[in-house]
Motif scaffolding. Structure first.
Motif, PDB file in Angstrom:
ATOM      1  N   LEU A   7       0.859  -1.174   0.000  1.00  0.00           N
ATOM      2  CA  LEU A   7       0.000   0.000   0.000  1.00  0.00           C
ATOM      3  C   LEU A   7       0.897   1.226   0.000  1.00  0.00           C
ATOM      4  O   LEU A   7       1.761   1.383   0.870  1.00  0.00           O
ATOM      5  N   ARG A  49      -1.339  -7.228  -6.742  1.00  0.00           N
ATOM      6  CA  ARG A  49      -2.156  -6.873  -5.580  1.00  0.00           C
ATOM      7  C   ARG A  49      -1.619  -5.677  -4.797  1.00  0.00           C
ATOM      8  O   ARG A  49      -1.637  -5.656  -3.572  1.00  0.00           O
ATOM      9  N   ASN A  50      -1.154  -4.652  -5.491  1.00  0.00           N
ATOM     10  CA  ASN A  50      -0.680  -3.437  -4.839  1.00  0.00           C
ATOM     11  C   ASN A  50      -1.757  -2.368  -4.899  1.00  0.00           C
ATOM     12  O   ASN A  50      -2.617  -2.383  -5.783  1.00  0.00           O
ATOM     13  N   ARG A  51      -1.702  -1.416  -3.967  1.00  0.00           N
ATOM     14  CA  ARG A  51      -2.665  -0.328  -3.895  1.00  0.00           C
ATOM     15  C   ARG A  51      -1.924   1.005  -3.857  1.00  0.00           C
ATOM     16  O   ARG A  51      -0.955   1.149  -3.109  1.00  0.00           O
ATOM     17  N   ALA A  53      -2.839   5.077  -3.329  1.00  0.00           N
ATOM     18  CA  ALA A  53      -3.909   5.990  -2.928  1.00  0.00           C
ATOM     19  C   ALA A  53      -3.352   7.391  -2.713  1.00  0.00           C
ATOM     20  O   ALA A  53      -2.436   7.580  -1.927  1.00  0.00           O
ATOM     21  N   ASN A  76      -3.900  -4.827  -9.401  1.00  0.00           N
ATOM     22  CA  ASN A  76      -3.417  -3.588  -8.806  1.00  0.00           C
ATOM     23  C   ASN A  76      -4.536  -2.553  -8.878  1.00  0.00           C
ATOM     24  O   ASN A  76      -5.329  -2.547  -9.817  1.00  0.00           O
ATOM     25  N   VAL A  77      -4.592  -1.671  -7.874  1.00  0.00           N
ATOM     26  CA  VAL A  77      -5.674  -0.699  -7.760  1.00  0.00           C
ATOM     27  C   VAL A  77      -5.101   0.684  -7.472  1.00  0.00           C
ATOM     28  O   VAL A  77      -4.245   0.834  -6.599  1.00  0.00           O
TER      29      VAL A  77
END
Length: 196
Positions: A7, A49-51, A53, A76-77
């Motif tokens: 994250l 699967r990384n974020r 923000a 990834n988001v």
């Protein structure tokens, strides 16, 4: 290199943080030093699967992966950024590059963005985007028009879901005057507010 299950929050672009203005004398390496919170220009990087923000630039950036290759860049988001994924203009090369299983929401400008000259085909597959000003924007460029060279180039967006505005998620970026965090739009090369 393996980058999994991370994250990253509040990606500050040093050139504009707190109203800094570096001017037009800024060299390209310094200007391009922070393309994204996660930047993948490697040939065999696994980014899963990384974020990301809250980036003043892109949440993710890079060259994509070879079309059809799975398990290298997935799930990834990015949210609350200037762009969700930014295809690297200078490094994106090869017959076909792909962005697969990527999510971008509440993005100020583009969920997926690219101005690409080094490849003939770009594929965006299983993309999910919501509350972005533009879901996917890929501009393909090729040979000089004066050279009269014919080139075939295409962008494919497949098996994707793009929602302009979602209920219950508040105003989408820009509706209430939202701008990217801090002072990104003061950078002389920023392309802000052109979609308003």
């Amino acid at each position: 290199t393996v980058v999994e299950d991370n994250l990253a929050v509040v990606g500050i672009f040093w050139n504009t943080h707190r109203g800094a203005y570096q001017g037009k004398g800024l060299s390209s390496p310094k200007r391009d030093a922070m393309v994204a919170m996660y930047l993948d220009n490697g040939r065999s990087t696994r980014m899963l699967r990384n974020r990301a923000a809250g980036s003043e630039r892109a949440g993710f950036g890079g060259v994509g992966v070879r079309c059809g290759v799975r398990g290298m860049f997935e799930d990834n988001v990015a949210h609350t950024a200037l762009a969700g994924y930014w295809f690297d203009h200078y490094q994106t090369r090869g017959a076909c590059r792909e962005l697969h299983r990527f999510t971008a929401w509440r993005i100020y400008e583009y969920g997926v963005y690219g101005e690409i000259m080094g490849t003939n085909r770009v594929s965006v597959s299983q993309f999910k985007g919501a509350d972005n000003k533009v879901g996917v924007f890929i501009l393909m460029g090729g040979a000089s028009s004066l050279g009269h060279v014919r080139m075939e180039m295409d962008v494919n967006v497949t098996d994707s879901l793009i929602v302009g505005r979602t209920a219950g998620n508040g105003a989408s970026c820009g509706d209430s005057g939202d701008v990217p965090g801090l002072h990104t739009c003061k950078f002389f090369m920023a392309w802000c507010r052109h979609l308003n």
